[in-house]
Every structure is written in C-alpha cells, then in structure tokens.
Design a protein around this motif. Structure first.
Motif, mmCIF file in Angstrom:
data_model
loop_
_atom_site.group_PDB
_atom_site.id
_atom_site.type_symbol
_atom_site.label_atom_id
_atom_site.label_comp_id
_atom_site.label_asym_id
_atom_site.label_seq_id
_atom_site.Cartn_x
_atom_site.Cartn_y
_atom_site.Cartn_z
ATOM 1 N N GLY A 135 0.798 -1.206 0.000
ATOM 2 C CA GLY A 135 0.000 0.000 0.000
ATOM 3 C C GLY A 135 0.840 1.269 0.000
ATOM 4 O O GLY A 135 2.072 1.234 0.011
ATOM 5 N N GLU A 138 -0.942 6.713 4.073
ATOM 6 C CA GLU A 138 -1.319 6.326 5.421
ATOM 7 C C GLU A 138 -1.638 4.839 5.524
ATOM 8 O O GLU A 138 -1.623 4.265 6.619
ATOM 9 C CB GLU A 138 -2.525 7.156 5.882
ATOM 10 C CG GLU A 138 -2.226 8.639 6.031
ATOM 11 C CD GLU A 138 -3.434 9.410 6.512
ATOM 12 O OE1 GLU A 138 -4.508 8.778 6.678
ATOM 13 O OE2 GLU A 138 -3.313 10.634 6.720
ATOM 14 N N GLU A 139 -1.910 4.210 4.402
ATOM 15 C CA GLU A 139 -2.231 2.777 4.386
ATOM 16 C C GLU A 139 -0.988 1.908 4.199
ATOM 17 O O GLU A 139 -1.086 0.688 4.151
ATOM 18 C CB GLU A 139 -3.230 2.475 3.264
ATOM 19 C CG GLU A 139 -4.563 3.181 3.412
ATOM 20 C CD GLU A 139 -5.283 2.748 4.690
ATOM 21 O OE1 GLU A 139 -5.249 1.541 5.004
ATOM 22 O OE2 GLU A 139 -5.863 3.619 5.357
ATOM 23 N N ASN A 140 0.176 2.522 4.085
ATOM 24 C CA ASN A 140 1.400 1.760 3.842
ATOM 25 C C ASN A 140 1.821 0.960 5.074
ATOM 26 O O ASN A 140 1.851 1.479 6.184
ATOM 27 C CB ASN A 140 2.527 2.711 3.433
ATOM 28 C CG ASN A 140 3.844 1.984 3.152
ATOM 29 O OD1 ASN A 140 4.834 2.209 3.826
ATOM 30 N ND2 ASN A 140 3.825 1.115 2.170
ATOM 31 N N ARG A 141 2.122 -0.331 4.848
ATOM 32 C CA ARG A 141 2.676 -1.197 5.895
ATOM 33 C C ARG A 141 3.989 -1.759 5.388
ATOM 34 O O ARG A 141 4.070 -2.207 4.247
ATOM 35 C CB ARG A 141 1.742 -2.361 6.223
ATOM 36 C CG ARG A 141 0.463 -1.980 6.951
ATOM 37 C CD ARG A 141 -0.660 -1.711 5.988
ATOM 38 N NE ARG A 141 -1.113 -2.911 5.288
ATOM 39 C CZ ARG A 141 -1.837 -2.872 4.165
ATOM 40 N NH1 ARG A 141 -2.161 -1.703 3.598
ATOM 41 N NH2 ARG A 141 -2.229 -3.991 3.590
ATOM 42 N N ASP A 231 -1.992 -9.772 4.226
ATOM 43 C CA ASP A 231 -0.645 -9.217 4.403
ATOM 44 C C ASP A 231 0.357 -10.347 4.631
ATOM 45 O O ASP A 231 1.456 -10.346 4.049
ATOM 46 C CB ASP A 231 -0.610 -8.252 5.590
ATOM 47 C CG ASP A 231 -0.984 -6.831 5.189
ATOM 48 O OD1 ASP A 231 -1.598 -6.661 4.123
ATOM 49 O OD2 ASP A 231 -0.662 -5.899 5.954
ATOM 50 N N VAL A 390 -1.410 -3.531 -3.424
ATOM 51 C CA VAL A 390 -2.450 -4.227 -2.663
ATOM 52 C C VAL A 390 -1.867 -5.521 -2.116
ATOM 53 O O VAL A 390 -0.820 -5.997 -2.571
ATOM 54 C CB VAL A 390 -3.676 -4.535 -3.545
ATOM 55 C CG1 VAL A 390 -4.323 -3.234 -4.024
ATOM 56 C CG2 VAL A 390 -3.296 -5.408 -4.736
ATOM 57 N N ASN A 391 -2.564 -6.112 -1.155
ATOM 58 C CA ASN A 391 -2.047 -7.330 -0.539
ATOM 59 C C ASN A 391 -2.604 -8.602 -1.166
ATOM 60 O O ASN A 391 -2.473 -9.689 -0.600
ATOM 61 C CB ASN A 391 -2.294 -7.327 0.971
ATOM 62 C CG ASN A 391 -3.765 -7.252 1.326
ATOM 63 O OD1 ASN A 391 -4.637 -7.314 0.458
ATOM 64 N ND2 ASN A 391 -4.051 -7.108 2.624
#
Length: 591
Positions: A135, A138-141, A231, A390-391
C-alpha cells in the motif's frame, strides 16, 4: 574429452585479493574482446554459446581441467545478466541485485573462489536484506525480511500474534525440503532410463518426502491453507518476482528454496559491480588457451549426420564455421532447439517437446535511474524494497498480465522491486567522477505480447508507438517509487527504460523473459527435472544455464558444475565437496 579429464578442483587456488582499482580500460579489454577469425584458438575441446554465469562457470571448470574452450557471446560485453553498462557517468547492473550464501565459507563461496582464482569479493547487505511494502500513504505497511529464519519467524509472530500457528507451519515446510537441490542434481546426472525405472517403481517416494503432496502443491494453495491474512500471505510469497512465476502457478518447493537461499549467511553483492564477475572468470578460461569473444552472433549449430560438430558465426555478411567435438549451449532451451539446431535434427529430440510444453518465464521491465546526489545524501540502505499496491499480489499480477497494451499504459504495476545498487558497492565512490552520484534500479514483470511486434526492429528504430508504450509503463514504475521515496523526485538526473524487447535484443531472451523456462509446478515434476539435464539426446551437444537447474545466479552457477561433470565424465561435484571440506578443515587447524 572424457578419457583425458583431470580434477579441475584439486587444490585451493584462493589468493590474497589484489587491491581494488577501477580500471575501465582493463575491464573493457577483458570483457569486450570482439570476435574475428584470427582470435579463434586452434585445437578446441569445446565451444560454448553464451557467456552468462552458466556458460562461464562451465568454461572455467573445463579450463581448470586442461581443456581449451571458446565462449561466444552475441552482445558487445561478456557476462550475460552479469554485465553492466555505463552512461553519463552512471554504471548500472542489468541483472545482479543480491545473491545468497556467499558471505561465509559455504560451498557456493568455494566454487566462486575457484572459478575466479579468489579475486572476486562480496559485500554483505543488511541483515534485514528485504523490505515488504504494501500500500501507499497512510495505508502503507512495511515488514522486514530477516536473514536468520528463526529471527524472521519470531518477528512475524510479533507482527501477527494471531497467526502464530500458520507462521510456525510455514517455516517447518520451508526447512523440510532443504535437500531438494541435491536430489535435483542427482536426477539430472542419473541415466534417464534409470530415473524412469525408479519413478515407475515408486522407490523415490520411499526415500524422500520431496514429492509428497505439499511439494507438488502450488505455492498459493499451500499458503491459503496456513492463513487467510492477506498481508501475511503477501509476505510468505513476496519474492516470487525472483523467479517470475505467480504463486498460483509456482511449485512450493521453488518458493521454499528461495526462502532458504538467504537464510544461512544473508545476501551479498559483488564488490566493484556485477561486471567484476565475468572480469574475474575470463582470465581462468584464457590460461589454457581459451577465449571469450563478443559480437559473435552464433546463427547455427552445425552437424555431421546426427552429431553436432561446430557452430557458424555471422560476421560482416559471412558465416564462419568453427569446429569442436563438444558444443555447449548456454542460450536456453528455446534458442537451442527452436533456432540454432537444424530442424531435421532438433525434431528428433525430446527437448523440442519440452520447448513446446513448458511456457517461457514472464517478461520484465527495468528502469535504470541516475541520481545527482551521493549515497550518503539519499541515506539509502543495503537492502531491497518489494512494493505491492495491494495485498492480493497474485490476483493483481494475473489481472495485470491480462490487460491490453493500451490498458497497461495507465495501470498501476502490481509488483515493483526497488534497489539502490550504488549503496551496496563499497567501491562505488572510489570510481572517478562518482562521489556525487548514486543509482536506483526498478524492476517489474510484463506481458511479452505487449511488445513482441517490435522484436525485429533495431535499437532506437522502433518508432513512436513503442516509445509511448515503454515510457508510459516506465512512468507508472517511477511514480510508484516516488510514492515511497518522495524525496528523490528532484534528484533524478538520468532515466533509461528497458523493455522485454530490450531483453530480447541484448540478452537473446526470445520472449523478453529473464528467467528462461517458466518455474511452474510442471517444471518441478520429477521426470521433468530429470529431463532438463546437461547431456542432451543429440551426440556432442550439452546444455548449461538456468534452464537445466533453476533461475538466477546460483541456479546457473551450479548448472556449470553439472555440465562440466557431464562433459568430463568425472564427479566434479564430489571434487568440489572434497575441496570445500579440505579448505574448511585447514582453516580450523590454523584457528
């Protein structure tokens, strides 16, 4: 050749590495020796088509056994995917990003030391050598990939405490196939009739679990049984781009081998850049009178009756025939059996059926970016980033490959490999004019169908439609990167985009692929593993390179051992194992 062979690995030839000095003139003299009639050695023992690491390893081992070998490369620089190019003061590697099992006294390191006379050194990457990024904004992991499997497992349990059971099971499966590469080598060197008999009787299943249900299962199916967390599924399969087959089509054994590859001593990078690999191997080949010549376009493997006897090289409109009792193709199964061999002979070989049965690997796009700041200024680390928008990476990739060329021009790439090669090389800043420069490399996968109409067009002569397609996909790749590294936007000084057609032109990849035959589950069927072997069913013809073992530097490196063994008629792998044990034993005595 077989009756006169001697042990190519009988002594430790490591020498104190000469102090590194970047000498581009000397490097060009070694790597860019152009083909001409007067450079062809006499009394050749073997000719090798292609100078990738498989071909060079085979040639070096044959040379160390006293053989005179000619290596012919169609490009203007030797090395295959280990070559590099320089433009506007920036140097870029085209295919070497990181390699495992070379930072400690492993058998891989012993082999590399032998074929380079100990003159090639490796720089360790960070212990967290890869980062999985999912992502944006703010949605980045971001999740780290750690060298030690136990540490990585514990780290994932901390990140996903509710998935402890699935994580534990995944690593159990990865470790349970740790002898698979040894068995693959045995199958490739055992007479094919005997392999068929053993498989028919079911004896193989009695002595190994490597072809039990889980190892015949596709990677995604295994992962789906372990967890539904997207994830975590992405993390388990993140590096499928290293062999180019989406998890829903790949064999779990291939994924497990790749996970284990970096677990013993981490990832590393050749000091001085990828071209140091061929630069260090070629003098070994030349010691016994061999040569490595470039701009040598082999158009045909010639025959006498049903036996191969030489090759024809196109030069200045003429075709020059060169004879040798052994012909070794490092050009891949497709090129060898669909283009180089006479049709009346290739049609009799089961390798032609394999070329029809197994698909080519996925094509790739690469971008080489020069940054007008030093490594220190960009604060990059010796690690790679695998970025996924996307995951659900498997389905995203399959959907992307199904797009039309027009749709791909505006689509988000589903997978992007991001690397800072200049950061990995401790000698980078010592090269003249590079102290205030650094490099960035991007790689993604693509559909050959989008580009194939331009495969016969010359470089810089492919027209506006090709340039628009290449540039639009390249733009998507760069913008993807800048979402993660926005501070680089005003530092970009140079951009060069390589498409599948680029791979076709410079690497002779017929479908723009970088991994040869697709690493699908069908390729890892025991009988197919045995069939993809160095000794073909055409007398005098042998194969080497990633098609006969597995993709990447290490797969092609060890294919060289298998091919040398088949050509020399001696157990070269045992020679390597014995030497490795002796070197480590002597080292312990000194300590």
């Amino acid at each position: 050749m077989q009756s006169k062979s001697r042990n190519p690995l009988e002594k430790d030839v490591r020498k104190k590495r000469k102090p590194y000095v970047h000498d581009q003139k000397k490097r060009n003299e070694i790597l860019c020796q152009g083909f001409s009639k007067d450079k062809i050695p006499s009394d050749l023992d073997a000719i090798i088509v292609g100078s990738g690491i498989g071909g060079l390893t085979t040639a070096a081992l044959l040379a160390k056994s006293g053989k005179r070998v000619l290596v012919l490369e169609q490009h203007d620089q030797a090395g295959g995917c280990c070559h590099s190019f320089i433009d506007k003061g920036y140097e870029f590697d085209v295919g070497i990003h990181y390699i495992g099992q070379l930072n400690s006294p492993t058998i891989n390191r012993t082999l590399c030391d032998q074929i380079t006379e100990g003159q090639l050194e490796w720089e360790p990457l960070n212990p967290d050598y890869d980062v999985v990024s999912i992502g944006f904004g703010e949605e980045n992991r971001k999740y780290l990939v750690k060298t030690d499997l136990q540490e990585w497992k514990n780290y994932l349990k901390t990140e996903f405490p509710e998935e402890r059971s699935g994580i534990e099971k995944y690593f159990e499966l990865v470790l349970s196939c740790n002898k698979s590469t040894t068995l693959m080598g045995i199958l490739k060197l055992t007479p094919l009739w005997l392999v068929k008999l053993v498989l028919w009787t079911g004896l193989l299943k009695r002595f190994t679990k490597l072809w039990s249900k889980v190892f015949l299962t596709k990677t995604m199916d295994v992962v789906n049984e372990l967890t539904t967390n997207k994830d975590l599924q992405t993390i388990f399969t993140y590096c499928w781009g290293d062999y180019g087959t989406p998890p829903s089509r790949s064999n779990f054994n291939m994924q497990a081998m790749l996970n284990r590859h970096f677990s013993e001593c981490g990832a590393s990078y050749p000091i001085g850049g990828a071209s140091e690999i061929a630069f260090s191997i070629i003098p070994v080949i030349e010691k016994t009178g061999g040569r490595v010549l470039v701009r040598a376009n082999v158009t045909e493997i010639t025959t006498r009756g049903d036996k191969v006897c030489g090759v024809k090289v196109e030069k200045g409109g003429d075709k020059i025939e060169i004879l040798a009792p052994i012909i070794i193709s490092s050009a891949g199964v497709y090129n060898t059996f669909q283009s180089l061999l006479p049709k009346e002979l290739s049609s009799k070989s089961y390798f032609t059926d394999i070329a029809r049965t197994l698909k080519p690997g996925v094509a790739s796009m690469s971008i080489f970016i020069g940054l007008n700041v030093s490594n220190d200024e960009i604060e990059s680390k010796k690690q790679n980033v695998w970025s996924f928008p996307v995951n659900n990476t498997d389905q995203a990739a399959l959907d992307y490959f199904d797009l039309s060329a027009e749709e791909a021009m505006t689509a988000e790439v589903p997978l992007l490999f991001i690397s800072f090669p200049s950061t990995k090389d401790p000698e980078w800043a010592n090269h003249p004019g590079r102290s205030d420069k650094s490099t960035l490399a991007l790689v993604t996968l693509a559909n050959w169908e989008w580009f194939k109409d331009w495969k016969d067009k010359g470089v810089k002569k492919r027209g506006d439609a090709y340039k628009e397609l290449k540039d639009c996909i390249g733009h998507q790749m760069v913008e993807h990167t800048l979402k993660l590294f926005p501070e680089l936007r005003d530092k970009i000084d140079y951009v060069e985009i390589g498409s599948p057609v680029t791979n076709n032109h410079y690497l002779a990849a017929p479908h723009g692929e970088i991994y040869g035959l697709d690493h699908c589950s069908e390729r890892f069927d025991p009988l197919m593993i045995a069939k993809l072997r160095p000794e073909t069913d055409i007398p005098g013809l042998y194969l080497t390179g990633q098609d006969i073992l597995s993709c990447g530097f290490t797969g092609a490196l060890f294919s060289g051992i298998l091919t040398a063994q088949a050509c020399l008629g001696r157990n070269v792998m045992a020679d390597l194992i014995n030497l490795h044990k002796k070197i480590n034993s002597d080292k312990k005595k000194v300590e």
